[in-house]
Scaffold this motif. Sequence first.
Motif, PDB file in Angstrom:
ATOM      1  N   PHE A 149       0.848  -1.196   0.000  1.00  0.00           N
ATOM      2  CA  PHE A 149       0.000   0.000   0.000  1.00  0.00           C
ATOM      3  C   PHE A 149       0.884   1.246   0.000  1.00  0.00           C
ATOM      4  CE2 PHE A 149      -1.694   3.404   2.671  1.00  0.00           C
ATOM      5  CZ  PHE A 149      -2.895   3.687   2.051  1.00  0.00           C
ATOM      6  N   SER A 150       0.539   2.238  -0.824  1.00  0.00           N
ATOM      7  CA  SER A 150       1.248   3.524  -0.855  1.00  0.00           C
ATOM      8  C   SER A 150       0.231   4.643  -0.960  1.00  0.00           C
ATOM      9  CB  SER A 150       2.225   3.593  -2.038  1.00  0.00           C
ATOM     10  OG  SER A 150       3.294   2.695  -1.860  1.00  0.00           O
ATOM     11  N   ALA A 151       0.564   5.797  -0.372  1.00  0.00           N
ATOM     12  CA  ALA A 151      -0.348   6.945  -0.398  1.00  0.00           C
ATOM     13  C   ALA A 151       0.462   8.220  -0.298  1.00  0.00           C
ATOM     14  CB  ALA A 151      -1.354   6.864   0.747  1.00  0.00           C
ATOM     15  N   THR A 152      -0.107   9.285  -0.828  1.00  0.00           N
ATOM     16  CA  THR A 152       0.469  10.620  -0.678  1.00  0.00           C
ATOM     17  C   THR A 152      -0.666  11.615  -0.587  1.00  0.00           C
ATOM     18  OG1 THR A 152       2.105  12.183  -1.566  1.00  0.00           O
ATOM     19  CG2 THR A 152       0.611  11.157  -3.139  1.00  0.00           C
ATOM     20  N   SER A 153      -0.346  12.851  -0.290  1.00  0.00           N
ATOM     21  CA  SER A 153      -1.366  13.884  -0.135  1.00  0.00           C
ATOM     22  C   SER A 153      -1.916  14.302  -1.494  1.00  0.00           C
ATOM     23  CB  SER A 153      -0.774  15.078   0.596  1.00  0.00           C
ATOM     24  OG  SER A 153      -1.653  16.178   0.550  1.00  0.00           O
ATOM     25  N   ALA A 154      -3.209  14.603  -1.544  1.00  0.00           N
ATOM     26  CA  ALA A 154      -3.807  15.118  -2.778  1.00  0.00           C
ATOM     27  C   ALA A 154      -3.187  16.461  -3.157  1.00  0.00           C
ATOM     28  CB  ALA A 154      -5.322  15.257  -2.603  1.00  0.00           C
ATOM     29  N   ALA A 155      -2.742  17.220  -2.152  1.00  0.00           N
ATOM     30  CA  ALA A 155      -2.083  18.496  -2.443  1.00  0.00           C
ATOM     31  C   ALA A 155      -0.767  18.300  -3.186  1.00  0.00           C
ATOM     32  CB  ALA A 155      -1.840  19.261  -1.135  1.00  0.00           C
ATOM     33  N   LYS A 156      -0.153  17.111  -3.070  1.00  0.00           N
ATOM     34  CA  LYS A 156       1.073  16.811  -3.799  1.00  0.00           C
ATOM     35  C   LYS A 156       0.777  16.461  -5.253  1.00  0.00           C
ATOM     36  CE  LYS A 156       5.402  15.470  -4.410  1.00  0.00           C
ATOM     37  NZ  LYS A 156       6.519  16.418  -4.415  1.00  0.00           N
ATOM     38  N   VAL A 157      -0.377  15.861  -5.507  1.00  0.00           N
ATOM     39  CA  VAL A 157      -0.706  15.372  -6.847  1.00  0.00           C
ATOM     40  C   VAL A 157      -1.421  16.438  -7.680  1.00  0.00           C
ATOM     41  CG1 VAL A 157      -2.013  13.613  -8.110  1.00  0.00           C
ATOM     42  CG2 VAL A 157      -0.769  13.002  -6.033  1.00  0.00           C
ATOM     43  N   ASP A 158      -2.219  17.305  -7.037  1.00  0.00           N
ATOM     44  CA  ASP A 158      -2.999  18.294  -7.787  1.00  0.00           C
ATOM     45  C   ASP A 158      -2.137  19.187  -8.688  1.00  0.00           C
ATOM     46  OD1 ASP A 158      -5.303  17.300  -6.752  1.00  0.00           O
ATOM     47  OD2 ASP A 158      -5.526  18.819  -5.183  1.00  0.00           O
ATOM     48  N   PRO A 159      -0.978  19.702  -8.226  1.00  0.00           N
ATOM     49  CA  PRO A 159      -0.152  20.500  -9.145  1.00  0.00           C
ATOM     50  C   PRO A 159       0.319  19.716 -10.359  1.00  0.00           C
ATOM     51  CG  PRO A 159       0.532  20.863  -6.871  1.00  0.00           C
ATOM     52  CD  PRO A 159      -0.436  19.716  -6.851  1.00  0.00           C
ATOM     53  N   LEU A 160       0.556  18.406 -10.198  1.00  0.00           N
ATOM     54  CA  LEU A 160       0.961  17.588 -11.339  1.00  0.00           C
ATOM     55  C   LEU A 160      -0.168  17.457 -12.348  1.00  0.00           C
ATOM     56  CD1 LEU A 160       2.840  14.796  -9.348  1.00  0.00           C
ATOM     57  CD2 LEU A 160       3.879  16.602 -10.726  1.00  0.00           C
ATOM     58  N   LEU A 161      -1.410  17.352 -11.871  1.00  0.00           N
ATOM     59  CA  LEU A 161      -2.546  17.304 -12.777  1.00  0.00           C
ATOM     60  C   LEU A 161      -2.675  18.611 -13.565  1.00  0.00           C
ATOM     61  CD1 LEU A 161      -5.239  15.619 -10.498  1.00  0.00           C
ATOM     62  CD2 LEU A 161      -4.175  14.626 -12.511  1.00  0.00           C
ATOM     63  N   ARG A 162      -2.514  19.733 -12.856  1.00  0.00           N
ATOM     64  CA  ARG A 162      -2.618  21.023 -13.550  1.00  0.00           C
ATOM     65  C   ARG A 162      -1.466  21.209 -14.534  1.00  0.00           C
ATOM     66  NH1 ARG A 162      -4.495  22.518  -8.251  1.00  0.00           N
ATOM     67  NH2 ARG A 162      -2.402  23.159  -7.611  1.00  0.00           N
ATOM     68  N   LEU A 163      -0.281  20.702 -14.190  1.00  0.00           N
ATOM     69  CA  LEU A 163       0.846  20.776 -15.121  1.00  0.00           C
ATOM     70  C   LEU A 163       0.553  19.968 -16.374  1.00  0.00           C
ATOM     71  CD1 LEU A 163       3.832  21.361 -15.893  1.00  0.00           C
ATOM     72  CD2 LEU A 163       4.428  19.275 -14.639  1.00  0.00           C
ATOM     73  N   ALA A 164       0.019  18.757 -16.211  1.00  0.00           N
ATOM     74  CA  ALA A 164      -0.274  17.914 -17.366  1.00  0.00           C
ATOM     75  C   ALA A 164      -1.294  18.577 -18.277  1.00  0.00           C
ATOM     76  CB  ALA A 164      -0.775  16.545 -16.898  1.00  0.00           C
ATOM     77  N   ARG A 165      -2.289  19.234 -17.689  1.00  0.00           N
ATOM     78  CA  ARG A 165      -3.266  19.947 -18.520  1.00  0.00           C
ATOM     79  C   ARG A 165      -2.626  21.138 -19.227  1.00  0.00           C
ATOM     80  NH1 ARG A 165      -6.679  18.932 -13.818  1.00  0.00           N
ATOM     81  NH2 ARG A 165      -8.253  17.357 -14.353  1.00  0.00           N
ATOM     82  N   ALA A 166      -1.720  21.831 -18.525  1.00  0.00           N
ATOM     83  CA  ALA A 166      -1.097  23.022 -19.103  1.00  0.00           C
ATOM     84  C   ALA A 166      -0.236  22.689 -20.320  1.00  0.00           C
ATOM     85  CB  ALA A 166      -0.262  23.743 -18.044  1.00  0.00           C
ATOM     86  N   VAL A 167       0.430  21.531 -20.316  1.00  0.00           N
ATOM     87  CA  VAL A 167       1.304  21.171 -21.438  1.00  0.00           C
ATOM     88  C   VAL A 167       0.553  20.386 -22.501  1.00  0.00           C
ATOM     89  CG1 VAL A 167       3.365  21.190 -20.002  1.00  0.00           C
ATOM     90  CG2 VAL A 167       2.093  19.046 -20.289  1.00  0.00           C
ATOM     91  N   GLY A 168      -0.763  20.154 -22.310  1.00  0.00           N
ATOM     92  CA  GLY A 168      -1.564  19.499 -23.338  1.00  0.00           C
ATOM     93  C   GLY A 168      -1.486  17.987 -23.341  1.00  0.00           C
ATOM     94  N   ALA A 169      -1.136  17.363 -22.218  1.00  0.00           N
ATOM     95  CA  ALA A 169      -1.072  15.903 -22.161  1.00  0.00           C
ATOM     96  C   ALA A 169      -2.472  15.313 -22.234  1.00  0.00           C
ATOM     97  CB  ALA A 169      -0.377  15.442 -20.888  1.00  0.00           C
ATOM     98  N   ALA A 170      -2.567  14.089 -22.782  1.00  0.00           N
ATOM     99  CA  ALA A 170      -3.855  13.414 -22.890  1.00  0.00           C
ATOM    100  C   ALA A 170      -4.209  12.663 -21.617  1.00  0.00           C
ATOM    101  CB  ALA A 170      -3.848  12.444 -24.071  1.00  0.00           C
ATOM    102  N   SER A 171      -3.221  12.171 -20.892  1.00  0.00           N
ATOM    103  CA  SER A 171      -3.483  11.426 -19.658  1.00  0.00           C
ATOM    104  C   SER A 171      -2.247  11.497 -18.769  1.00  0.00           C
ATOM    105  CB  SER A 171      -3.838   9.968 -19.958  1.00  0.00           C
ATOM    106  OG  SER A 171      -2.768   9.322 -20.618  1.00  0.00           O
ATOM    107  N   ILE A 172      -2.449  11.127 -17.492  1.00  0.00           N
ATOM    108  CA  ILE A 172      -1.347  11.153 -16.532  1.00  0.00           C
ATOM    109  C   ILE A 172      -1.491   9.970 -15.586  1.00  0.00           C
ATOM    110  CG2 ILE A 172      -2.631  12.727 -15.038  1.00  0.00           C
ATOM    111  CD1 ILE A 172       0.051  13.840 -14.063  1.00  0.00           C
ATOM    112  N   VAL A 173      -0.357   9.370 -15.247  1.00  0.00           N
ATOM    113  CA  VAL A 173      -0.291   8.277 -14.278  1.00  0.00           C
ATOM    114  C   VAL A 173       0.705   8.689 -13.198  1.00  0.00           C
ATOM    115  CG1 VAL A 173       0.248   5.848 -13.872  1.00  0.00           C
ATOM    116  CG2 VAL A 173      -0.803   6.548 -16.025  1.00  0.00           C
TER     117      VAL A 173
END
Length: 356
Positions: A149-173
């Motif tokens: 099991f692994s977990a991290t804060s949503a506050a750590k992942v949210d900037p990565l989601l916004r970055l992926a949208r900003a650069v025009g990525a289709a998906s993110i893992v």
Amino acid sequence: MALLAEARQWFEQWIGAVAIAVDGAAGRFVRKRNIQLDENADGSFTASIAASKDGRVPAALSLRLDHDSPQPAPPVEWKAAFEGSRIEVRLQSGHVVSRLLDFPSQAADFLDGMVRAQVDRLTPWTAAEAVFGWGSPQPVSNDRIEVAFSATSAAKVDPLLRLARAVGAASIVVSAPAVGSDGAPLQVTLLDRQLRGLAGPQVPRLLRIGLISTGVAAAAALLLNIYLGGSLQSEQEDLQRQISQRRAALRIGANSETGIGLLAKRKQTTPSSVMVLEALSRVLPDTTYVTELRIEGSKVQVVGMTQDAPSLIRLLEQSPQFTRATFFAPTTHAVNEPAERFHVEANITAYFGSGS
């Protein structure tokens, strides 16, 4: 005007839904470019990409997140590479909480509910504040399984989601490191999200053109049908009559003790094994281990090891899901066992409700 606005809103929603369906179908045939984004110890990221068909590979890119934008700005070849790509982010272990969880082997089909119920105990965050995942269950001794099991804060992942949208990525893992039951390192997927469609921005426009053409053809067919006769009206009346008959039959069945009414009553009065298992996981303390679980009618029998067997009766009685808790066999404490072996049974409240 209000009716026209509602019709336009419905039309836009329909266009969006069909566009999503077309994007999903296109995604099966369109090969996406994979970009790996590895987090460094100082919080920066290193982007790398596999070779393209012509053999050209952009040099590895080092970047930082500044207000959800990559700094420094990516060069032209990297902007083209990010567009429509699949970004695979690998986080550092310093920002991740990893655990090796132990469950009975019978719990393999209910891992989602059992793991989610323990997130606030395993991590500093609640289930709503965390992004978490787990690997494939691995069998161990005594008919049990272990799950990485692994977990991290949503506050750590949210900037990565916004970055992926900003650069025009289709998906993110987003994945995080963990250690398997055999001690081997592995990556646990915390998030796998589609950000935009693969069929392109022209899909809604093409759908509008196609729908208008279809509407014109339908109008022509309707005019032709009016000239030929009133068969459409008669078919509509027949269909309305069949719908009324079916509704009446369903209404009768719902008010009787047979058919749909009986099925609905049975659903409300039959305890759910999954809900019973989840309720037990919340009631029993961490020092208690369940080795046997039997559900017979409206009763549940639990056998296992615990440090304080009498306290289990009180905990079960305090739970709204169980009543009349008692021991159905003597509590024993063998010399070679670290805890007491208990045998407890209780009545189950059949309807758990949405808030349980």
